[in-house]
Design a protein around this motif. Sequence first.
Motif, PDB file in Angstrom:
ATOM      1  N   ALA A 129      75.615 -29.241  44.740  1.00 53.43           N
ATOM      2  CA  ALA A 129      75.970 -30.409  43.943  1.00 53.43           C
ATOM      3  C   ALA A 129      74.738 -31.271  43.709  1.00 53.43           C
ATOM      4  N   SER A 130      74.683 -31.902  42.552  1.00 58.31           N
ATOM      5  CA  SER A 130      73.526 -32.726  42.215  1.00 58.31           C
ATOM      6  C   SER A 130      73.382 -33.927  43.137  1.00 58.31           C
ATOM      7  N   ASP A 131      74.467 -34.282  43.836  1.00 58.70           N
ATOM      8  CA  ASP A 131      74.385 -35.411  44.768  1.00 58.70           C
ATOM      9  C   ASP A 131      74.132 -34.976  46.210  1.00 58.70           C
ATOM     10  N   GLN A 132      73.787 -33.698  46.427  1.00 55.17           N
ATOM     11  CA  GLN A 132      73.640 -33.190  47.791  1.00 55.17           C
ATOM     12  C   GLN A 132      72.584 -33.944  48.597  1.00 55.17           C
ATOM     13  N   GLN A 133      71.492 -34.331  47.960  1.00 57.48           N
ATOM     14  CA  GLN A 133      70.413 -34.982  48.702  1.00 57.48           C
ATOM     15  C   GLN A 133      70.803 -36.359  49.245  1.00 57.48           C
ATOM     16  N   TYR A 134      71.947 -36.883  48.797  1.00 58.93           N
ATOM     17  CA  TYR A 134      72.400 -38.187  49.275  1.00 58.93           C
ATOM     18  C   TYR A 134      73.494 -38.065  50.329  1.00 58.93           C
ATOM     19  N   ARG A 135      73.736 -36.840  50.794  1.00 60.34           N
ATOM     20  CA  ARG A 135      74.810 -36.594  51.756  1.00 60.34           C
ATOM     21  C   ARG A 135      74.281 -36.617  53.188  1.00 60.34           C
ATOM     22  N   GLU A 136      75.136 -37.099  54.093  1.00 54.60           N
ATOM     23  CA  GLU A 136      74.806 -37.172  55.512  1.00 54.60           C
ATOM     24  C   GLU A 136      75.468 -36.066  56.323  1.00 54.60           C
ATOM     25  N   CYS A 137      76.650 -35.611  55.890  1.00 51.47           N
ATOM     26  CA  CYS A 137      77.490 -34.838  56.798  1.00 51.47           C
ATOM     27  C   CYS A 137      78.027 -33.532  56.250  1.00 51.47           C
ATOM     28  N   ASP A 138      77.976 -33.302  54.942  1.00 51.70           N
ATOM     29  CA  ASP A 138      78.600 -32.092  54.430  1.00 51.70           C
ATOM     30  C   ASP A 138      77.720 -31.405  53.399  1.00 51.70           C
ATOM     31  N   LEU A 139      78.167 -30.227  53.010  1.00 53.99           N
ATOM     32  CA  LEU A 139      77.522 -29.444  51.959  1.00 53.99           C
ATOM     33  C   LEU A 139      78.492 -29.372  50.793  1.00 53.99           C
ATOM     34  N   ALA A 140      78.033 -29.784  49.611  1.00 50.53           N
ATOM     35  CA  ALA A 140      78.882 -29.770  48.424  1.00 50.53           C
ATOM     36  C   ALA A 140      78.382 -28.693  47.471  1.00 50.53           C
ATOM     37  N   VAL A 141      79.253 -27.756  47.152  1.00 46.93           N
ATOM     38  CA  VAL A 141      78.910 -26.657  46.258  1.00 46.93           C
ATOM     39  C   VAL A 141      79.631 -26.883  44.930  1.00 46.93           C
ATOM     40  N   ASP A 142      78.859 -26.981  43.879  1.00 45.55           N
ATOM     41  CA  ASP A 142      79.357 -27.285  42.541  1.00 45.55           C
ATOM     42  C   ASP A 142      79.903 -26.015  41.897  1.00 45.55           C
ATOM     43  N   PHE A 143      81.171 -26.087  41.433  1.00 46.14           N
ATOM     44  CA  PHE A 143      81.726 -24.945  40.703  1.00 46.14           C
ATOM     45  C   PHE A 143      82.126 -25.293  39.278  1.00 46.14           C
ATOM     46  N   CYS A 144      81.989 -26.586  38.893  1.00 46.79           N
ATOM     47  CA  CYS A 144      82.307 -26.900  37.492  1.00 46.79           C
ATOM     48  C   CYS A 144      81.760 -28.239  37.003  1.00 46.79           C
ATOM     49  N   GLU A 145      81.111 -29.021  37.861  1.00 48.95           N
ATOM     50  CA  GLU A 145      80.634 -30.327  37.392  1.00 48.95           C
ATOM     51  C   GLU A 145      79.402 -30.178  36.499  1.00 48.95           C
ATOM     52  N   ASP A 146      78.340 -29.560  37.030  1.00 47.23           N
ATOM     53  CA  ASP A 146      77.104 -29.383  36.275  1.00 47.23           C
ATOM     54  C   ASP A 146      76.765 -27.914  36.052  1.00 47.23           C
ATOM     55  N   VAL A 147      77.729 -27.038  36.321  1.00 46.02           N
ATOM     56  CA  VAL A 147      77.555 -25.606  36.067  1.00 46.02           C
ATOM     57  C   VAL A 147      78.697 -25.134  35.181  1.00 46.02           C
ATOM     58  N   THR A 148      78.522 -23.975  34.581  1.00 41.61           N
ATOM     59  CA  THR A 148      79.620 -23.373  33.820  1.00 41.61           C
ATOM     60  C   THR A 148      80.793 -23.131  34.761  1.00 41.61           C
ATOM     61  N   PRO A 149      81.999 -23.601  34.423  1.00 36.33           N
ATOM     62  CA  PRO A 149      83.132 -23.486  35.351  1.00 36.33           C
ATOM     63  C   PRO A 149      83.336 -22.060  35.844  1.00 36.33           C
ATOM     64  N   LEU A 150      83.514 -21.941  37.160  1.00 36.01           N
ATOM     65  CA  LEU A 150      83.717 -20.644  37.783  1.00 36.01           C
ATOM     66  C   LEU A 150      85.209 -20.342  37.903  1.00 36.01           C
ATOM     67  N   PRO A 151      85.575 -19.065  37.937  1.00 33.31           N
ATOM     68  CA  PRO A 151      86.987 -18.700  38.101  1.00 33.31           C
ATOM     69  C   PRO A 151      87.470 -19.018  39.511  1.00 33.31           C
ATOM     70  N   ARG A 152      88.768 -19.037  39.659  1.00 33.92           N
ATOM     71  CA  ARG A 152      89.359 -19.344  40.971  1.00 33.92           C
ATOM     72  C   ARG A 152      88.873 -18.391  42.052  1.00 33.92           C
ATOM     73  N   GLU A 153      88.668 -17.145  41.673  1.00 37.51           N
ATOM     74  CA  GLU A 153      88.236 -16.158  42.665  1.00 37.51           C
ATOM     75  C   GLU A 153      86.890 -16.550  43.273  1.00 37.51           C
ATOM     76  N   ALA A 154      86.006 -17.106  42.456  1.00 36.21           N
ATOM     77  CA  ALA A 154      84.704 -17.533  42.961  1.00 36.21           C
ATOM     78  C   ALA A 154      84.856 -18.739  43.882  1.00 36.21           C
TER      79      ALA A 154
END
Length: 268
Positions: A129-154
């Motif tokens: 996620a584009s906001d990952q560098q501002y996170r303290e505790c988790d890992l955010a993986v982008d599947f449709c915000e700033d990337v081409t939307p991924l299918p449910r299987e992904a």
Amino acid sequence: MPAIQPLSAFTEGQRRAIRYVLTDIDDTLTSHGRLTADAYAALERLQVAGFQVIPITGRPAGWCDLIARFWPVDGIVGENGALYMRYDRDAKVMRRRFFQSDAERQAARTKLAALSHTILREVPGCALASDQQYRECDLAVDFCEDVTPLPREAVDKIVALFEQAGATAKVSSIHVNGWFGDWDKLSMTRVFFRDIFGEDLETIRDSVVFAGDSPNDAPMFGYFPHSVGVANVTPFLDRIASPPAYVTPSEGGRGFVELTDALIAVRA
């Protein structure tokens, strides 16, 4: 699964009892990735009407500092319950509390950094996620915000990779968030109410409304009798074990404005 009622079924008496408004941000307050003037103004209208307003979000600690400081809110729970912040405007002091200690967060970040390489390699098309560098505790993986939307299987594969590594994984409308720790949105909301308002959440549930839109809101939907999904919650209902009690006519921020109008109407 219990039937979800339209917002119009939220009775005048029930709305009159509400004192606290809790809300997700992405695709609940926002519409198509933007915070509209009407939705932002709704937060201030609620405060002016006497409600305590607290966003409950998956967004990062860095964003939470700004939101607690500058938005018309009474605090914020961030990173899916890893932390809360409340800004005392009179004392000019930011109060912060994390679910984990500094040492625990550092150890978890090391493991999450290693896991991120595996996820990016195994699930083509996803990104941090584009906001990952501002996170303290988790890992955010982008599947449709700033990337081409991924299918449910992904998306399901991202969740599986987190869980195979022993992490908790929650799906929002834009990210899969994963962390090493035992918290969710509800657990830190309980802590926030105890610390900030001196309230046992269990005893005041009927005075709280929560608005959300996606699977990571399930603990809140299930706990609060007066939980509201904005209309775009509908595609996720087959993945939400505890659905909201009500659904607004409109999606995103417009739906939140409809909820705000309904709450303020009975205060007038």
